[in-house]
Design a protein around this motif. Structure first.
Motif, PDB file in Angstrom:
ATOM      1  N   LEU A 118       0.829  -1.207   0.000  1.00  8.76           N
ATOM      2  CA  LEU A 118       0.000   0.000   0.000  1.00  8.76           C
ATOM      3  C   LEU A 118       0.859   1.251   0.000  1.00  8.76           C
ATOM      4  N   ARG A 119       0.205   2.368  -0.367  1.00  9.58           N
ATOM      5  CA  ARG A 119       0.786   3.675  -0.112  1.00  9.58           C
ATOM      6  C   ARG A 119       0.446   4.128   1.301  1.00  9.58           C
ATOM      7  N   GLY A 120      -0.784   3.798   1.761  1.00 10.51           N
ATOM      8  CA  GLY A 120      -1.165   4.208   3.098  1.00 10.51           C
ATOM      9  C   GLY A 120      -2.612   3.872   3.419  1.00 10.51           C
ATOM     10  N   PHE A 121      -3.089   4.414   4.551  1.00  9.66           N
ATOM     11  CA  PHE A 121      -4.440   4.158   5.049  1.00  9.66           C
ATOM     12  C   PHE A 121      -5.231   5.464   5.143  1.00  9.66           C
ATOM     13  N   ILE A 122      -6.535   5.389   4.865  1.00  9.18           N
ATOM     14  CA  ILE A 122      -7.466   6.443   5.252  1.00  9.18           C
ATOM     15  C   ILE A 122      -8.434   5.823   6.245  1.00  9.18           C
ATOM     16  N   TYR A 123      -8.813   6.585   7.277  1.00 10.01           N
ATOM     17  CA  TYR A 123      -9.528   5.980   8.401  1.00 10.01           C
ATOM     18  C   TYR A 123     -10.567   6.956   8.951  1.00 10.01           C
ATOM     19  N   TYR A 124     -11.828   6.504   8.978  1.00 10.95           N
ATOM     20  CA  TYR A 124     -12.945   7.317   9.473  1.00 10.95           C
ATOM     21  C   TYR A 124     -13.672   6.478  10.519  1.00 10.95           C
ATOM     22  N   GLN A 125     -13.436   6.781  11.790  1.00 13.43           N
ATOM     23  CA  GLN A 125     -13.982   5.971  12.874  1.00 13.43           C
ATOM     24  C   GLN A 125     -13.890   6.767  14.169  1.00 13.43           C
ATOM     25  N   GLY A 126     -14.597   6.331  15.177  1.00 15.05           N
ATOM     26  CA  GLY A 126     -14.557   6.977  16.477  1.00 15.05           C
ATOM     27  C   GLY A 126     -15.921   7.104  17.120  1.00 15.05           C
ATOM     28  N   GLU A 127     -16.977   7.095  16.295  1.00 17.47           N
ATOM     29  CA  GLU A 127     -18.329   7.266  16.815  1.00 17.47           C
ATOM     30  C   GLU A 127     -18.670   6.193  17.855  1.00 17.47           C
TER      31      GLU A 127
ATOM     32  N   TRP B 279      -1.402  -1.732  12.670  1.00 16.20           N
ATOM     33  CA  TRP B 279      -1.520  -1.807  11.220  1.00 16.20           C
ATOM     34  C   TRP B 279      -0.156  -1.620  10.557  1.00 16.20           C
ATOM     35  N   ARG B 280       0.601  -0.662  11.033  1.00 12.51           N
ATOM     36  CA  ARG B 280       1.932  -0.441  10.454  1.00 12.51           C
ATOM     37  C   ARG B 280       2.833  -1.648  10.694  1.00 12.51           C
ATOM     38  N   ASN B 281       2.712  -2.253  11.859  1.00 15.45           N
ATOM     39  CA  ASN B 281       3.506  -3.444  12.156  1.00 15.45           C
ATOM     40  C   ASN B 281       3.130  -4.596  11.240  1.00 15.45           C
ATOM     41  N   ASP B 282       1.824  -4.775  11.021  1.00 11.79           N
ATOM     42  CA  ASP B 282       1.369  -5.869  10.155  1.00 11.79           C
ATOM     43  C   ASP B 282       1.828  -5.683   8.711  1.00 11.79           C
ATOM     44  N   TRP B 283       1.929  -4.431   8.299  1.00  3.96           N
ATOM     45  CA  TRP B 283       2.399  -4.153   6.938  1.00  3.96           C
ATOM     46  C   TRP B 283       3.923  -3.983   6.889  1.00  3.96           C
ATOM     47  N   LYS B 284       4.549  -4.188   8.047  1.00  5.08           N
ATOM     48  CA  LYS B 284       6.022  -4.160   8.154  1.00  5.08           C
ATOM     49  C   LYS B 284       6.608  -2.848   7.641  1.00  5.08           C
ATOM     50  N   ASP B 285       5.939  -1.742   8.002  1.00  3.78           N
ATOM     51  CA  ASP B 285       6.401  -0.423   7.571  1.00  3.78           C
ATOM     52  C   ASP B 285       5.928   0.626   8.579  1.00  3.78           C
ATOM     53  N   ASP B 286       6.829   1.059   9.448  1.00  2.03           N
ATOM     54  CA  ASP B 286       6.476   2.037  10.477  1.00  2.03           C
ATOM     55  C   ASP B 286       6.237   3.431   9.924  1.00  2.03           C
ATOM     56  N   THR B 287       6.456   3.632   8.640  1.00  6.67           N
ATOM     57  CA  THR B 287       6.294   4.964   8.046  1.00  6.67           C
ATOM     58  C   THR B 287       5.037   5.084   7.195  1.00  6.67           C
ATOM     59  N   LEU B 288       4.225   4.040   7.125  1.00  9.08           N
ATOM     60  CA  LEU B 288       3.038   4.096   6.264  1.00  9.08           C
ATOM     61  C   LEU B 288       2.132   5.262   6.659  1.00  9.08           C
ATOM     62  N   PRO B 289       1.777   6.115   5.713  1.00 13.12           N
ATOM     63  CA  PRO B 289       0.879   7.239   6.012  1.00 13.12           C
ATOM     64  C   PRO B 289      -0.468   6.762   6.540  1.00 13.12           C
ATOM     65  N   PHE B 290      -0.980   7.492   7.508  1.00 12.24           N
ATOM     66  CA  PHE B 290      -2.275   7.186   8.118  1.00 12.24           C
ATOM     67  C   PHE B 290      -3.060   8.484   8.194  1.00 12.24           C
ATOM     68  N   LEU B 291      -4.082   8.607   7.347  1.00  6.56           N
ATOM     69  CA  LEU B 291      -4.857   9.844   7.244  1.00  6.56           C
ATOM     70  C   LEU B 291      -6.201   9.672   7.945  1.00  6.56           C
ATOM     71  N   LEU B 292      -6.427  10.495   8.958  1.00 12.63           N
ATOM     72  CA  LEU B 292      -7.633  10.414   9.770  1.00 12.63           C
ATOM     73  C   LEU B 292      -8.711  11.378   9.280  1.00 12.63           C
TER      74      LEU B 292
ATOM     75  N   HIS C  96      -8.564  13.918  20.721  1.00 13.81           N
ATOM     76  CA  HIS C  96      -7.639  12.780  20.648  1.00 13.81           C
ATOM     77  C   HIS C  96      -7.184  12.532  19.203  1.00 13.81           C
ATOM     78  N   GLN C  97      -8.090  12.719  18.263  1.00 11.82           N
ATOM     79  CA  GLN C  97      -7.705  12.549  16.862  1.00 11.82           C
ATOM     80  C   GLN C  97      -6.667  13.584  16.452  1.00 11.82           C
ATOM     81  N   MET C  98      -6.870  14.823  16.894  1.00  8.82           N
ATOM     82  CA  MET C  98      -5.917  15.876  16.551  1.00  8.82           C
ATOM     83  C   MET C  98      -4.567  15.640  17.233  1.00  8.82           C
ATOM     84  N   ILE C  99      -4.584  15.265  18.512  1.00  5.58           N
ATOM     85  CA  ILE C  99      -3.330  15.007  19.226  1.00  5.58           C
ATOM     86  C   ILE C  99      -2.574  13.855  18.574  1.00  5.58           C
ATOM     87  N   THR C 100      -3.301  12.830  18.168  1.00  7.92           N
ATOM     88  CA  THR C 100      -2.670  11.702  17.476  1.00  7.92           C
ATOM     89  C   THR C 100      -1.973  12.186  16.219  1.00  7.92           C
TER      90      THR C 100
END
Length: 512
Positions: free
Chosen positions: A296-305, A325-338, A361-365
């Motif tokens: 992958l290039r990265g993840f987009i994630y919409y959750q929290g409700e 997720w980054r560990n499972d994809w063996k890449d600690d730098t994978l982009p994660f867009l919230l 919490h989303q912003m702090i993350t």
């Protein structure tokens, strides 16, 4: 196509998109004792070999530039799997719950968009939906093997995630490459559902999800008793849901309390146990892990409700999930867009101010974890509708985050974000990032600021803009110490950046 012994993971199919400029991971299984222990994979001019080990195999193909269509073959010398119309481009995984799951055809103007989809997008954007299976049933693998990548046509794209569709459409148009999305989401799910039990055990707060599950499930004397309860619930729910739909069809404005008075109390989501989609660690096993580690290039994630019942620990849950997720994809730098949660409250519902905590919490993350982005959408929420229908702008703002953080483009991806404050004699001066051009006020006045003194008792405040700073004050607070903005589940959004992206919820002190 598939074969009797040699199989690739279900996520590989005709029309798939493979990630450009990265080593491409291919994996699968082998059913019986192999005559030849070597698997050969060919894609375009690239060839690699690997061996079968305890019924599984995996290999990496070298990075390729964007292009296609290509053909891939996987063979053991006896059986051969062939995939066609493969494109090399950008691949993202779209995770989360119902607002990521919400179908394009059900979104604002969705039916018209689906019916008139641009034919030039047909092969430019593609989609793979991970099948929603909550446990390993007898037909689990049959259902999984029936899935495939889809081209964008009026017959297919209506069931795609609306947010993901608009995100990949923006990417494909701007980057001029084929974009593929792997949809991996399910409505009503906590972050704990998408995290492994092993990771949830790491922290006492995240472990509460497992403890509560065990406590609830232990009420059943046996697995058979639990299964009987599930059958009873499923039968009840089908009848109850039909009544609810009829009530809303007759009166769209009917109160939820009245609906339950007539149709009966809501028992969703049903008995908790090994078959439940909402059990902690469940969909991590039956959905996410089925497509890991697809390159992958990265993840987009919409959750929290669904985690608003435990807002104070959501930051921990989100950090655990990203790490997992980054560990499972063996890449600690994978982009994660919230996607930061929007404004929302149900009719007849008390404002518990738990959603601003989730937003915080989303912003702090985002601010503390590398290679993350955040799409602020506070202005896109709807009163009494937890599933706001405007998804095109959500996808566009996510795409802006990708352009800015991942593709190195100078685009206006942010609205104003609180930076720090200076306490003045009878006011508080606020400073912001991404506000060099000042602010845009929508409406007659600025609404949403509150101010407090040492007693931390907030009152409504007046806000005055001076260039890229905001001064907040109130006659009721002569010695101000704290400010917060839009610290509410639902309210008007009046402050934006000049690019039309709203200022995010914030408070100047997390303990006040």
């Amino acid at each position: 196509m598939s074969s009797q012994n040699l199989k690739a993971a279900a996520v590989f199919s005709n029309h798939m998109v493979l990630q450009r400029d990265k080593s491409i991971c291919i994996w699968g299984t082998y059913k019986s004792e192999p005559t030849n222990n070597v698997i050969t994979i060919e894609l375009a001019s690239n060839k690699t070999k690997t061996t079968i080990h305890e019924g599984t195999w995996s290999a990496e193909l070298p990075p390729m530039q964007a292009g296609g269509p290509y053909v891939m073959t996987i063979t053991d010398g006896i059986e051969t799997i062939t995939y066609t119309d493969i494109m090399i481009g950008e691949v993202w995984l779209a995770g989360g719950q119902s607002n990521m799951e919400l179908k394009l055809q059900d979104s604002k103007n969705g039916k018209e968009v689906v019916a008139s989809v641009d034919p030039t997008l047909s092969s430019k954007i593609r989609f793979y939906n991970v099948p929603q299976q909550s446990y390993f049933s007898e037909d689990f693998y049959t259902v999984e093997e029936a899935t495939s990548w889809e081209l964008c046509t009026p017959e297919t794209c209506g069931t795609w995630s609306a947010v993901a569709y608009y995100f990949e459409k923006n990417l494909a148009t701007t980057l001029d490459v084929t974009v593929g999305i792997i949809g991996c989401n399910w409505g009503g799910t906590s972050a704990s559902v998408w995290t492994s039990k092993e990771y949830l055990e790491k922290d006492e707060d995240s472990r509460t999800y497992l403890d509560e599950y065990e406590k609830e499930y232990s009420q059943f004397n046996s697995y058979d008793e639990y299964c009987s309860a599930v059958e009873e619930y499923d039968a009840w729910y089908a009848i109850w849901q039909k009544k609810v739909e009829e009530l809303y069809a007759t009166d769209p404005d009917i109160l939820w309390s009245k609906v339950q008075e007539i149709a009966g109390m809501n028992r969703w989501p049903g008995p908790i146990g090994p078959k439940a989609f909402f059990r902690p660690g469940g969909l991590y096993e039956t959905m996410l892990s089925r497509v890991s580690p697809y390159t992958l290039r990265g993840f987009i994630y919409y959750q929290g409700e669904q985690d608003d019942c435990k807002p104070t620990i959501y930051g921990k849950m989100l950090r655990l999930l990203i790490s997992q997720w980054r560990n499972d994809w063996k890449d600690d730098t994978l982009p994660f867009l919230l996607v930061q949660l929007p404004m929302f409250i149900n009719q007849e519902e008390e404002d518990k101010k738990n959603w601003p905590q989730i937003r915080e919490h989303q912003m702090i993350t985002h601010q503390t974890i590398k290679n993350t982005g955040i799409a602020v959408i506070s202005d896109l929420g709807e009163y009494n509708n937890i599933h706001p229908l405007e998804k095109e702008e959500v996808g566009r703002r996510l795409a802006l985050q990708a352009f800015y953080h991942v593709y190195g483009m100078e685009v206006p991806a942010y609205g104003p974000i609180y930076k720090n404050r200076i306490i003045r004699e009878n006011s508080i001066e606020l400073r912001f990032e991404h506000a060099n051009d000042g602010f845009l006020v929508k409406g007659d006045s600025i609404i949403g600021f509150e101010i407090a003194g040492e007693n931390k008792e907030y009152v409504s405040a007046t806000a005055t803009i001076e260039g890229n700073r905001i001064f907040v004050s109130s006659d009721e607070v002569t010695e101000p110490r704290y400010v917060r903005y839009n610290w509410t589940n639902y309210g008007p959004v009046t402050l934006y950046g000049k690019n039309g992206i709203p200022m995010s919820t914030f408070r100047t002190n997390r303990d006040a």
